[in-house]
Design a protein around this motif. Structure first.
Motif, mmCIF file in Angstrom:
data_model
loop_
_atom_site.group_PDB
_atom_site.id
_atom_site.type_symbol
_atom_site.label_atom_id
_atom_site.label_comp_id
_atom_site.label_asym_id
_atom_site.label_seq_id
_atom_site.Cartn_x
_atom_site.Cartn_y
_atom_site.Cartn_z
ATOM 1 N N ASP A 5 0.835 -1.214 0.000
ATOM 2 C CA ASP A 5 0.000 0.000 0.000
ATOM 3 C C ASP A 5 0.864 1.257 0.000
ATOM 4 N N ASP A 6 1.908 1.253 0.817
ATOM 5 C CA ASP A 6 2.817 2.408 0.860
ATOM 6 C C ASP A 6 3.496 2.618 -0.482
ATOM 7 N N LEU A 7 3.974 1.532 -1.098
ATOM 8 C CA LEU A 7 4.633 1.633 -2.395
ATOM 9 C C LEU A 7 3.688 2.191 -3.452
ATOM 10 N N VAL A 8 2.470 1.688 -3.496
ATOM 11 C CA VAL A 8 1.492 2.170 -4.474
ATOM 12 C C VAL A 8 1.255 3.665 -4.281
ATOM 13 N N ALA A 9 1.077 4.104 -3.036
ATOM 14 C CA ALA A 9 0.842 5.521 -2.763
ATOM 15 C C ALA A 9 2.027 6.376 -3.205
ATOM 16 N N VAL B 268 -0.296 -5.054 -8.363
ATOM 17 C CA VAL B 268 0.175 -5.644 -7.112
ATOM 18 C C VAL B 268 -0.129 -7.137 -7.144
ATOM 19 N N ALA B 269 0.877 -7.934 -6.825
ATOM 20 C CA ALA B 269 0.710 -9.390 -6.743
ATOM 21 C C ALA B 269 1.023 -9.826 -5.314
ATOM 22 N N THR B 270 0.257 -10.763 -4.820
ATOM 23 C CA THR B 270 0.478 -11.236 -3.445
ATOM 24 C C THR B 270 1.370 -12.473 -3.389
ATOM 25 N N THR B 271 1.650 -13.063 -4.548
ATOM 26 C CA THR B 271 2.540 -14.230 -4.608
ATOM 27 C C THR B 271 3.449 -14.109 -5.831
ATOM 28 N N LEU C 194 3.152 -10.621 -15.403
ATOM 29 C CA LEU C 194 4.212 -10.418 -16.393
ATOM 30 C C LEU C 194 3.891 -11.061 -17.742
ATOM 31 N N ARG C 195 3.019 -12.041 -17.739
ATOM 32 C CA ARG C 195 2.591 -12.642 -19.009
ATOM 33 C C ARG C 195 1.615 -11.723 -19.748
#
Length: 121
Positions: free
Chosen positions: A10-14, A27-30, A38-39
């Motif tokens: 969240d911080d990075l996105v902001a 954003v990917a969680t895994t 990336l595909r």
């Protein structure tokens, strides 16, 4: 309550949205979800919060290298396998993230203006 990894994301996105308004952010969680993104999408910089072992096993380094994306590993000292791999120590400040974004932007611009860059947009 958000997990620490979710708070970092969240911080990075902001910070990305504040630094480069209008820039698409995924954003990917895994690692598997990141590979799927990336595909489907073009990525110029990836901030990755995986342990060195998980990163090495994920296939992300190789895929990001293939597409010429810059890799920024969060919070882990990693032996960089290539010039695109950088480390952003946790906790990070917005200025450090902005610096990584500007570095990626400069590299992208150089790639577009050099013959080996192929003019990829």
């Amino acid at each position: 309550m958000l997990e620490p990894v979710a708070l970092v994301a969240d911080d990075l996105v902001a910070i990305i949205e504040d630094t480069l308004p209008g820039t698409p952010v995924s954003v990917a969680t895994t690692a598997e979800a990141a590979l799927e993104i990336l595909r489907r999408q073009r990525i110029d910089i990836a901030f990755v919060n995986l342990s060195p072992l998980d990163l090495a096993r994920s296939g992300l380094v190789e895929r990001l290298d293939e597409i010429g994306a810059m890799l920024v590993v969060l919070g882990h000292k990693v032996a960089a396998k290539g010039a695109r791999h950088r480390v952003l120590e946790l906790p990070f400040v917005s200025g450090a993230v902005a610096l990584e974004l500007m570095t990626a932007l400069r590299r992208l611009r150089r790639r577009r203006t050099t013959p080996e860059g192929g003019g990829r947009a």
